[in-house]
Design a protein around this motif. Structure first.
Motif, PDB file in Angstrom:
ATOM      1  N   LEU A  16       0.871  -1.190   0.000  1.00 55.11           N
ATOM      2  CA  LEU A  16       0.000   0.000   0.000  1.00 55.11           C
ATOM      3  C   LEU A  16       0.898   1.227   0.000  1.00 55.11           C
ATOM      4  O   LEU A  16       1.872   1.278   0.756  1.00 55.11           O
ATOM      5  N   THR A  17       0.556   2.196  -0.841  1.00 53.01           N
ATOM      6  CA  THR A  17       1.338   3.437  -0.894  1.00 53.01           C
ATOM      7  C   THR A  17       0.399   4.622  -0.750  1.00 53.01           C
ATOM      8  O   THR A  17      -0.668   4.644  -1.366  1.00 53.01           O
ATOM      9  N   GLN A  18       0.801   5.581   0.072  1.00 48.59           N
ATOM     10  CA  GLN A  18      -0.030   6.771   0.254  1.00 48.59           C
ATOM     11  C   GLN A  18       0.840   8.027   0.348  1.00 48.59           C
ATOM     12  O   GLN A  18       1.890   8.006   1.015  1.00 48.59           O
ATOM     13  N   LEU A  19       0.380   9.081  -0.331  1.00 48.60           N
ATOM     14  CA  LEU A  19       1.080  10.378  -0.258  1.00 48.60           C
ATOM     15  C   LEU A  19       0.792  11.014   1.093  1.00 48.60           C
ATOM     16  O   LEU A  19      -0.374  11.121   1.501  1.00 48.60           O
ATOM     17  N   MET A  20       1.828  11.384   1.823  1.00 51.95           N
ATOM     18  CA  MET A  20       1.652  11.997   3.140  1.00 51.95           C
ATOM     19  C   MET A  20       1.318  13.488   3.006  1.00 51.95           C
ATOM     20  O   MET A  20       2.071  14.258   2.408  1.00 51.95           O
ATOM     21  N   ALA A  25       0.309  14.895   9.738  1.00 47.66           N
ATOM     22  CA  ALA A  25       1.458  15.376  10.535  1.00 47.66           C
ATOM     23  C   ALA A  25       1.193  15.353  12.035  1.00 47.66           C
ATOM     24  O   ALA A  25       0.059  15.465  12.497  1.00 47.66           O
ATOM     25  N   ASN A  26       2.297  15.240  12.786  1.00 45.33           N
ATOM     26  CA  ASN A  26       2.237  15.451  14.239  1.00 45.33           C
ATOM     27  C   ASN A  26       2.536  16.932  14.518  1.00 45.33           C
ATOM     28  O   ASN A  26       2.677  17.726  13.576  1.00 45.33           O
ATOM     29  N   GLY A  27       2.646  17.285  15.782  1.00 45.99           N
ATOM     30  CA  GLY A  27       2.856  18.684  16.146  1.00 45.99           C
ATOM     31  C   GLY A  27       4.177  19.250  15.650  1.00 45.99           C
ATOM     32  O   GLY A  27       4.362  20.470  15.615  1.00 45.99           O
ATOM     33  N   LEU A  28       5.106  18.390  15.291  1.00 44.16           N
ATOM     34  CA  LEU A  28       6.419  18.845  14.826  1.00 44.16           C
ATOM     35  C   LEU A  28       6.491  18.954  13.314  1.00 44.16           C
ATOM     36  O   LEU A  28       7.507  19.331  12.748  1.00 44.16           O
ATOM     37  N   GLY A  29       5.393  18.553  12.646  1.00 48.83           N
ATOM     38  CA  GLY A  29       5.356  18.683  11.191  1.00 48.83           C
ATOM     39  C   GLY A  29       5.845  17.470  10.423  1.00 48.83           C
ATOM     40  O   GLY A  29       5.929  17.497   9.199  1.00 48.83           O
ATOM     41  N   HIS A  32       2.935  11.524  11.655  1.00 54.09           N
ATOM     42  CA  HIS A  32       2.553  11.011  12.976  1.00 54.09           C
ATOM     43  C   HIS A  32       2.786   9.490  13.023  1.00 54.09           C
ATOM     44  O   HIS A  32       2.411   8.772  12.087  1.00 54.09           O
ATOM     45  N   GLY A  33       3.377   9.034  14.125  1.00 55.03           N
ATOM     46  CA  GLY A  33       3.640   7.594  14.277  1.00 55.03           C
ATOM     47  C   GLY A  33       2.375   6.757  14.168  1.00 55.03           C
ATOM     48  O   GLY A  33       2.394   5.646  13.634  1.00 55.03           O
ATOM     49  N   GLY A  34       1.258   7.307  14.660  1.00 52.79           N
ATOM     50  CA  GLY A  34      -0.005   6.569  14.614  1.00 52.79           C
ATOM     51  C   GLY A  34      -0.488   6.324  13.191  1.00 52.79           C
ATOM     52  O   GLY A  34      -1.131   5.311  12.906  1.00 52.79           O
ATOM     53  N   VAL A  35      -0.159   7.267  12.288  1.00 50.12           N
ATOM     54  CA  VAL A  35      -0.535   7.114  10.871  1.00 50.12           C
ATOM     55  C   VAL A  35       0.215   5.910  10.290  1.00 50.12           C
ATOM     56  O   VAL A  35      -0.353   5.082   9.572  1.00 50.12           O
ATOM     57  N   ARG A  69      12.605   9.691  10.339  1.00 49.24           N
ATOM     58  CA  ARG A  69      11.376  10.484  10.213  1.00 49.24           C
ATOM     59  C   ARG A  69      10.836  10.324   8.799  1.00 49.24           C
ATOM     60  O   ARG A  69      11.602  10.149   7.855  1.00 49.24           O
ATOM     61  N   ILE A  70       9.514  10.449   8.675  1.00 48.86           N
ATOM     62  CA  ILE A  70       8.912  10.505   7.341  1.00 48.86           C
ATOM     63  C   ILE A  70       8.316  11.903   7.209  1.00 48.86           C
ATOM     64  O   ILE A  70       7.650  12.399   8.129  1.00 48.86           O
ATOM     65  N   GLU A  71       8.599  12.540   6.085  1.00 48.89           N
ATOM     66  CA  GLU A  71       8.192  13.934   5.906  1.00 48.89           C
ATOM     67  C   GLU A  71       6.886  14.032   5.111  1.00 48.89           C
ATOM     68  O   GLU A  71       6.574  13.156   4.301  1.00 48.89           O
ATOM     69  N   ILE A  72       6.163  15.134   5.370  1.00 51.84           N
ATOM     70  CA  ILE A  72       4.967  15.430   4.579  1.00 51.84           C
ATOM     71  C   ILE A  72       5.426  15.645   3.124  1.00 51.84           C
ATOM     72  O   ILE A  72       6.452  16.280   2.887  1.00 51.84           O
ATOM     73  N   GLY A  73       4.679  15.103   2.174  1.00 51.54           N
ATOM     74  CA  GLY A  73       5.074  15.189   0.761  1.00 51.54           C
ATOM     75  C   GLY A  73       5.763  13.930   0.281  1.00 51.54           C
ATOM     76  O   GLY A  73       5.934  13.739  -0.926  1.00 51.54           O
ATOM     77  N   GLU A  74       6.158  13.052   1.229  1.00 51.60           N
ATOM     78  CA  GLU A  74       6.777  11.783   0.824  1.00 51.60           C
ATOM     79  C   GLU A  74       5.693  10.712   0.645  1.00 51.60           C
ATOM     80  O   GLU A  74       4.570  10.849   1.128  1.00 51.60           O
ATOM     81  N   LEU A  75       6.082   9.648  -0.055  1.00 50.82           N
ATOM     82  CA  LEU A  75       5.172   8.514  -0.229  1.00 50.82           C
ATOM     83  C   LEU A  75       5.491   7.484   0.844  1.00 50.82           C
ATOM     84  O   LEU A  75       6.630   7.021   0.941  1.00 50.82           O
ATOM     85  N   LEU A  76       4.498   7.158   1.644  1.00 54.43           N
ATOM     86  CA  LEU A  76       4.663   6.115   2.666  1.00 54.43           C
ATOM     87  C   LEU A  76       4.216   4.804   2.047  1.00 54.43           C
ATOM     88  O   LEU A  76       3.092   4.701   1.531  1.00 54.43           O
ATOM     89  N   SER A  77       5.106   3.806   2.046  1.00 55.33           N
ATOM     90  CA  SER A  77       4.749   2.500   1.476  1.00 55.33           C
ATOM     91  C   SER A  77       4.932   1.406   2.510  1.00 55.33           C
ATOM     92  O   SER A  77       5.941   1.379   3.222  1.00 55.33           O
ATOM     93  N   CYS A  78       3.973   0.493   2.567  1.00 52.29           N
ATOM     94  CA  CYS A  78       4.070  -0.668   3.449  1.00 52.29           C
ATOM     95  C   CYS A  78       3.910  -1.915   2.582  1.00 52.29           C
ATOM     96  O   CYS A  78       2.934  -2.030   1.832  1.00 52.29           O
ATOM     97  N   THR A  79       4.880  -2.816   2.701  1.00 52.68           N
ATOM     98  CA  THR A  79       4.799  -4.088   1.971  1.00 52.68           C
ATOM     99  C   THR A  79       4.689  -5.206   2.992  1.00 52.68           C
ATOM    100  O   THR A  79       5.512  -5.295   3.913  1.00 52.68           O
TER     101      THR A  79
END
Ligand SMILES: CC(C)(COP(=O)(O)OP(=O)(O)OC[C@H]1O[C@@H](n2cnc3c(N)ncnc32)[C@H](O)[C@@H]1OP(=O)(O)O)[C@@H](O)C(=O)NCCC(=O)NCCS
Length: 169
Positions: A16-20, A25-29, A32-35, A69-79
């Motif tokens: 699964l891949t999703q654009l962040m 985001a968490n409070g630091l931008g 978020h780990g929960g995501v 860290r994973i930044e906003i604008g990156e693609l988060l992928s889980c395999t």
């Protein structure tokens, strides 16, 4: 193929891949780990359901470490792929990566192991197909998964001996 015929790990492997986006985001931008944890659980659940061809619930999640860290604008992928199966349970391994969609630079940020249980019509655990171990890598993953599962069950027994009721923090 009948419901209980052995299956190769490739049959249930899923990415699964999703654009962040800012709402991830968490409070630091950063993301978020929960995501990340939610997406890990969802991806693993898909692999488990594909393997079992039954509804599945998460019974255990091994500890997760966030190394990057994973930044906003990156693609988060889980395999996710099924590593090991017991009678009604399956251990699923998930590899998490972050990709800069512009440069293609990809970082493996963390991995996780989860255990799912397949549920029958009566909402109780039901048997799942065996895994076809068709490569040395599949055999290695299976053996390592079996060891981890043995450890989890030993821990469960220890907890059951020391107290009754669900785990407390
Ligand atoms: C998962 C659930 C159905 C298991 O019911 P149960 O009566 O404990 O069933 P069992 O003791 O027969 O265990 C079923 C399987 O889970 C495995 N299991 C149970 N606890 C485990 C643990 N802590 N770690 C790893 N595996 C575990 C057992 O080894 C067994 O596997 P096997 O058949 O391959 O040997 C029940 O605990 C449940 O409904 N939990 C809530 C699930 C949930 O809400 N998840 C979050 C949302 S999806």
């Amino acid at each position: 193929m009948t419901e209980k015929s052995p299956k190769p790990t490739a049959a249930s492997r899923v990415t699964l891949t999703q654009l962040m986006l800012p709402h991830h985001a968490n409070g630091l931008g950063h993301v978020h780990g929960g995501v990340i944890m939610k997406m890990v659980d969802e991806t693993a659940a898909i692999a488990a359901m594909r393997h079992a061809q039954r509804p599945c619930v998460t019974v255990a999640i091994d500890s997760m470490t966030f190394r990057e860290r994973i930044e906003i604008g990156e693609l988060l992928s889980c395999t996710a792929m099924v590593n090991y199966v017991g009678r009604t349970s399956m251990e699923v391994g998930v590899k998490v990566s972050a990709e800069n969609p512009i440069t293609g630079e990809t970082t493996h940020t963390n991995s996780a192991y989860l255990v799912f249980v397949a549920l029958g019509e009566d909402d109780r655990p039901c048997s799942v197909p065996e895994l076809t171990l068709d490569s040395d890598e599949a055999k290695r993953r299976y053996e390592e998964g079996a060891e981890r599962q043995q450890y989890r069950l030993a821990q469960r027994q220890k907890r059951a001996r020391s107290k009754s009721g669900p785990d407390e923090p």
